[in-house]
Scaffold this active site. Sequence first.
Site, short mmCIF file in Angstrom:
data_model
loop_
_atom_site.label_atom_id
_atom_site.label_comp_id
_atom_site.label_asym_id
_atom_site.label_seq_id
_atom_site.Cartn_x
_atom_site.Cartn_y
_atom_site.Cartn_z
N GLU A 24 3.75 -6.00 7.36
CA GLU A 24 3.09 -4.95 8.15
C GLU A 24 3.58 -4.85 9.59
O GLU A 24 3.68 -3.75 10.14
CB GLU A 24 1.56 -5.17 8.14
N GLU B 171 -2.21 -9.25 -0.46
CA GLU B 171 -3.62 -9.35 -0.08
C GLU B 171 -4.53 -9.30 -1.32
O GLU B 171 -5.53 -10.02 -1.39
CB GLU B 171 -3.97 -8.23 0.90
N ALA C 54 0.85 -1.18 0.00
CA ALA C 54 0.00 0.00 0.00
C ALA C 54 0.89 1.23 0.00
O ALA C 54 2.08 1.16 0.30
CB ALA C 54 -0.91 -0.01 1.23
N GLY D 30 -0.40 -5.08 0.90
CA GLY D 30 -1.65 -5.00 0.15
C GLY D 30 -1.59 -5.68 -1.20
O GLY D 30 -2.61 -6.12 -1.73
#
Length: 260
Positions: free
Chosen positions: A135, A115, A66, A112
């Site tokens: 993360e 994900e 992200a 992300g």
Amino acid sequence: MNYENILISIENGIAIITINRPKKLNALNKATIEELHVALKTLEGDAEVKVIIITGSGEKAFVAGADISEFAHFSEAEGGRLAAKGQELLFDLVENLGTPVIAAINGFALGGGLELAMACHFRVASDNARMGLPETSLGVIPGYGGTQRLAQLVGKGRAMEMIMTAGMIGTEKAFAFGLINHMVAQEELLPFCKKIATKITNNSPVAIAKAIQAVNAGFKEGIDGYKTEIKAFGECFGTEDFKEGTSAFLEKRKASFPGK
């Protein structure tokens, strides 16, 4: 819609979405998530599109995470809203889309990015790909479904280790873990995904959408996957695709599914 962060091409019923932020290693920012949402909804509504492939531009990254600069100063409430909105707009949308979505992982798939790949219905990775959820090294946890989908795909113990260590794994280990379905040379990645997609396009779009619904039901709390399967199975009998498929089989010819 004119997209700034993604590219779309469609050929022979196969749509390819390329996340196109190479200078940012295709990191997911708010605008990219919103563009992907619009693109996926549009492609799902296009009867000519039978399969969607998602990949990243360049040879370095699928999606390298992200865009941290967008949320580094968020409060608790803002962080919660970020995760909730992102899951609704993109990650849950991909998982439950009636059109099959294949992740073509062409490099780094981190945070992300992994994900997003895990939300796709299955994954193919190039031999240079690296995957991980880093993360916890930033003082946060995966917030776009990573804690749930990773455990579903690789098992609780492996998911715990990957999340706690914040490390990356290569394609061979990802394949051994069951995180990816196939590993191929980078130059073969899109041709290989298109080959699988072509096989999918030969089958009933209606049946495939119901199969996705039934498989996903088994992983949703409070939903009986077997009952979902029975209901979806019965509904297939009322479709034009079922009539065409069974007729083609009995007549020993190739089916031409209307998608209804």
